[in-house]
Each structure stands twice: as structure tokens, then as C-alpha cells.
Design a protein around this motif. Sequence first.
Motif, PDB file in Angstrom:
ATOM      1  N   THR A  16     -59.496  13.659   8.857  1.00 10.11           N
ATOM      2  CA  THR A  16     -58.406  14.084   9.726  1.00 10.11           C
ATOM      3  C   THR A  16     -57.029  13.793   9.142  1.00 10.11           C
ATOM      4  OG1 THR A  16     -59.799  13.647  11.662  1.00 10.11           O
ATOM      5  CG2 THR A  16     -57.431  13.910  12.059  1.00 10.11           C
ATOM      6  N   LEU A  17     -56.851  12.608   8.575  1.00  6.96           N
ATOM      7  CA  LEU A  17     -55.534  12.162   8.132  1.00  6.96           C
ATOM      8  C   LEU A  17     -55.271  12.361   6.648  1.00  6.96           C
ATOM      9  CD1 LEU A  17     -55.383   8.723  10.022  1.00  6.96           C
ATOM     10  CD2 LEU A  17     -54.767  10.994  10.876  1.00  6.96           C
ATOM     11  N   GLY A  18     -56.328  12.613   5.883  1.00  6.14           N
ATOM     12  CA  GLY A  18     -56.152  12.673   4.435  1.00  6.14           C
ATOM     13  C   GLY A  18     -56.279  11.280   3.854  1.00  6.14           C
ATOM     14  N   ASN A  19     -55.930  11.144   2.600  1.00  4.80           N
ATOM     15  CA  ASN A  19     -56.123   9.855   1.911  1.00  4.80           C
ATOM     16  C   ASN A  19     -54.938   8.929   2.147  1.00  4.80           C
ATOM     17  OD1 ASN A  19     -57.506   7.977   0.388  1.00  4.80           O
ATOM     18  ND2 ASN A  19     -56.580   8.661  -1.527  1.00  4.80           N
ATOM     19  N   ARG A  20     -54.786   8.464   3.373  1.00  8.41           N
ATOM     20  CA  ARG A  20     -53.688   7.549   3.735  1.00  8.41           C
ATOM     21  C   ARG A  20     -53.952   6.132   3.213  1.00  8.41           C
ATOM     22  NH1 ARG A  20     -51.412   8.917   8.906  1.00  8.41           N
ATOM     23  NH2 ARG A  20     -51.207  11.182   8.974  1.00  8.41           N
ATOM     24  N   GLY A  21     -52.883   5.358   3.161  1.00 10.40           N
ATOM     25  CA  GLY A  21     -53.030   3.936   2.901  1.00 10.40           C
ATOM     26  C   GLY A  21     -53.620   3.257   4.124  1.00 10.40           C
ATOM     27  N   ILE A  22     -54.405   2.213   3.921  1.00  8.43           N
ATOM     28  CA  ILE A  22     -55.013   1.483   5.033  1.00  8.43           C
ATOM     29  C   ILE A  22     -55.178   0.015   4.645  1.00  8.43           C
ATOM     30  CG2 ILE A  22     -57.353   2.047   4.257  1.00  8.43           C
ATOM     31  CD1 ILE A  22     -58.256   1.984   7.189  1.00  8.43           C
ATOM     32  N   LEU A  35     -58.323  -1.964  11.811  1.00  4.04           N
ATOM     33  CA  LEU A  35     -57.863  -1.023  10.796  1.00  4.04           C
ATOM     34  C   LEU A  35     -56.388  -0.719  11.032  1.00  4.04           C
ATOM     35  CD1 LEU A  35     -60.868   1.485  11.019  1.00  4.04           C
ATOM     36  CD2 LEU A  35     -60.714  -0.659   9.721  1.00  4.04           C
ATOM     37  N   VAL A  36     -55.581  -0.933  10.017  1.00  2.00           N
ATOM     38  CA  VAL A  36     -54.140  -0.681  10.125  1.00  2.00           C
ATOM     39  C   VAL A  36     -53.800   0.441   9.137  1.00  2.00           C
ATOM     40  CG1 VAL A  36     -51.837  -1.703  10.071  1.00  2.00           C
ATOM     41  CG2 VAL A  36     -53.827  -3.128  10.651  1.00  2.00           C
ATOM     42  N   VAL A  37     -53.561   1.634   9.691  1.00  2.00           N
ATOM     43  CA  VAL A  37     -53.448   2.839   8.877  1.00  2.00           C
ATOM     44  C   VAL A  37     -51.986   3.272   8.746  1.00  2.00           C
ATOM     45  CG1 VAL A  37     -54.274   5.200   8.572  1.00  2.00           C
ATOM     46  CG2 VAL A  37     -55.698   3.537   9.782  1.00  2.00           C
TER      47      VAL A  37
END
Length: 283
Positions: A176-182, A218-220
Motif C-alpha cells: 500500500t505505502l511502497g518502500n517507506r522507512g520503518i 511499528l513506526v512508519v
Amino acid sequence: MAGRLYLCATPIGNLEDITFRVLRALKEVDLIAAEDTRNSMKLLNHFEIKTPMTSYHEYNKIEKAYQLLAKLQEGKNIALVTDAGTPGISDPGEELVRICLEEGIEVTSLPGPAACITALTMSGQATRRFAFEAFLPRDKKERAFVLGGLKNETRTIVLYEAPHHLVKTLEELHETLGNRGISICRELTKRYEETVKTTLENALSHYEAHEPRGEYVLVVEGKSRAEIADEQKRAWENLSLEEHMAIYEDQGIAHKEAMKLVAKDRGIGKREVYQRLLEGKEG
């Protein structure tokens, strides 16, 4: 006089995180309403607290709330505790608070641990603005709706997840979000506490190969405004200038003002818009 409801934050792992004020309240109130009495009994025994306790959980949150309300109206003071952390955050406590306030019962919150704030502050992600979603819904339609709403979220996103659902959630977030930092925070305040700052893609690869263990926050990373602007610009560029102009003119906006708006959307000059429209007419 009516009693008071005390929202008492309890440790999320390390028992030393409880405050003196919470300990005093738990000793002095007439009754403790606990999400899980067996779990809370361990805490009370550790601190030698003998206050009577009753259950208040997801499956009795409305009926029991009115029973507790009656005791408060009789003048009893009640402390509300959750399994861990601050009552009312992702638990049935919010219903009891709502009902008490509607009935004129005084409610006060005794601050202390909260997993979402603990994880956010140690995540290395932006902390000024954040969206807390707790556990994603299990219902497929509701879950898809929530995930869709997070797609263009610019604030840092904080989620809770259990180990047996972690891989599926990471898959859906990546899709859904793509390759975000997490930042993946595990076992907060406990012996094996761990925070790993990575990407959704790398996190998914890791947990597909290694069994998740412990409770996770999880902190996205939120979507950057620059990324949103680029996407919008590409969307405008997929339209012809004539189609783009029509969007504004159909709203009753004057031709010259529409050209200014089109130029701004596309990041070009008004003169260029005018010239290209003129060339289109001549063609």
C-alpha cells in the motif's frame, strides 16, 4: 458526593516505570477495574496492594461501565487499569470515560507509560506530527479502508502488531505505502528490547526468514509532501492542456485565471501555457 474515576497508567514491561502517584491511587481507591484481573494481580501483589478488583474488558465494556458508574455515583472512587500502559489508549477504557463524563462523573488521568509514545520517541522517525492507528482491523473491508487512508498520510504512522500477524501486516504496508522507512520496536522496556530502523522491504525480508517474537510497535515514515506534489504533477501532465483548462473553466473560473492555475499545477510559466494552447488551436 460522587466519586472519581482514576485512569492509572501501569508499566508496559519494566515494573520500575510505575509512578508513586499511581501506587498511592491504587492503594487508596475503593475499587480497581482491570482489563485482565489475573495479569493485574501480579502487579498488585508485587507492590503489596490489597484493594478489591473487578474485571472490565472488551466483552463487558458497556454493561459493566454502567455498573461502575452506579458505584461512582454512590461516592466510590475507582481506578481503571489496562493490561499494560495507559487506559483508554486502544482499549475499552474509552467507553467508560465517555459514559462517566456524560453523567457528570469527574475523571482524571495519572500519566505514565504508553507503548505508542515510548516507541515513537526512540524510533528515529519524525515525532512532531504522528497518526496512531493501534492494531489494524481484522475485518478485510475495514482493514483495506484504513490502509487506503494511510497511503497519502504525511505524518509518522504508529501501529501495534502481534508476532503471528507481523509478516502479513508488513506485506500489506509495503504493497500500500511502497518502500517507506520503518522503525520496528520490540519488547519495549523489557530485557530484550530492540529497535531497528530499516525499510519495509528489508523488514519484510528479515521476518520472512526469521520468526517474529515478542510484541511489536511499528513506526512508519510518513509520505513526503514533495512526493505528493510530484505525483500530482504527473497526474496533471497526463492530461492535455485543454483537458486541464476545462477542469477549472467548468467550475466557472475565468480563462486567464484558469491559465494561472494550470501553470502552477504543472510548474511552468503562464506564457508557456498560453503559447501551447495557441499552437494547439492553430494545429
